[in-house]
Motif scaffolding. Sequence first.
Motif: not given
Lengths: 174, 174
Positions: A85-100, B147-158
């Motif tokens: 999943k995209s990082l930006f779509d994950v709820n990170m306000t809970k108790k989360v552990a990130i494995v790198v 920018r993802i949230a604003a939908g800016q990556y849906d189309k290439s700017k090139y």
Amino acid sequence: MTVVMENIHDPHNVSAVLRSCDAAGVMDVQLIYTDVDFPDIGKKSSASAKKWVELRRFKNVNDCYKKLHEEGFTIFATHLEKKAKSLFDVNMTKKVAIVVGNEHEGVSLEAAQSADGIIQIPMFGMIQSLNVSVATAVILFEAVRQRIAAGQYDKSKYSDMELTKLLKTWAMKE
Amino acid sequence: MTVVMENIHDPHNVSAVLRSCDAAGVMDVQLIYTDVDFPDIGKKSSASAKKWVELRRFKNVNDCYKKLHEEGFTIFATHLEKKAKSLFDVNMTKKVAIVVGNEHEGVSLEAAQSADGIIQIPMFGMIQSLNVSVATAVILFEAVRQRIAAGQYDKSKYSDMELTKLLKTWAMKE
């Protein structure tokens, strides 16, 4: 929030990850070293961050995840795969552990498969990889952003007594 | 989106910033070196990122900012000061230039004062600083998120023609 480092060999990378953790307010970090000894984090390079961040060591993935689950963490591994999943779509306000993971191979298959979820940072460049400390920081500060938005930083999660205890522990370290 | 590096001396840091730029899809980077020569970015360490990211060199802040303003950029400098806005409160979906500074002193007073705005990453640790490539990545990926949230990556700017031209330019570099 906590970070799990799996088999990161380069002490500079370990130190850099710790510095990113400190900056994002992460106070506990887990180390899993299955294939090598725990790295000797030089006093000099890791200097300050090592002092503020508490390290817990595990010899295998299972022990580490078991402990974290007992403590109520949801475990997200960073791994390049289709179901990530995209990082930006994950709820990170809970108790989360990130494995790198390791500089070269990323997290192990075992660490990825046993995790509760897989996340990745959406990337647009030609290289498609970030240094591990950079990736960790990007993830942690997205969590910070979500937590600020959720008002979680308005009050300290520590009581005055706990803070005093923490300050004493820090003062006693070199 | 573009990044301005001001007097960053360590070639490893320059390379690391370029790698972060590449990963976030930033294709043009400005270098301002007022007090030293432009660093010799080793072929090995910067390897790939240098190939994909276009560098433009300036001898002073004024020339660089003038050029960026002509091109329609709003310039944000990273600087620790009271009037700094949180990164998370800044609209990064427009044409923005992010100025990052020297390892030791941060951006110069001139670069901060002439910028259109000052931003900082909210930090919670004891050290209150991030490595410059880490800070750059955190800022760039917040822009990516917006920018993802604003939908800016849906189309290439090139356009297809521009892409073909870019690919040819890359192919001709070593």
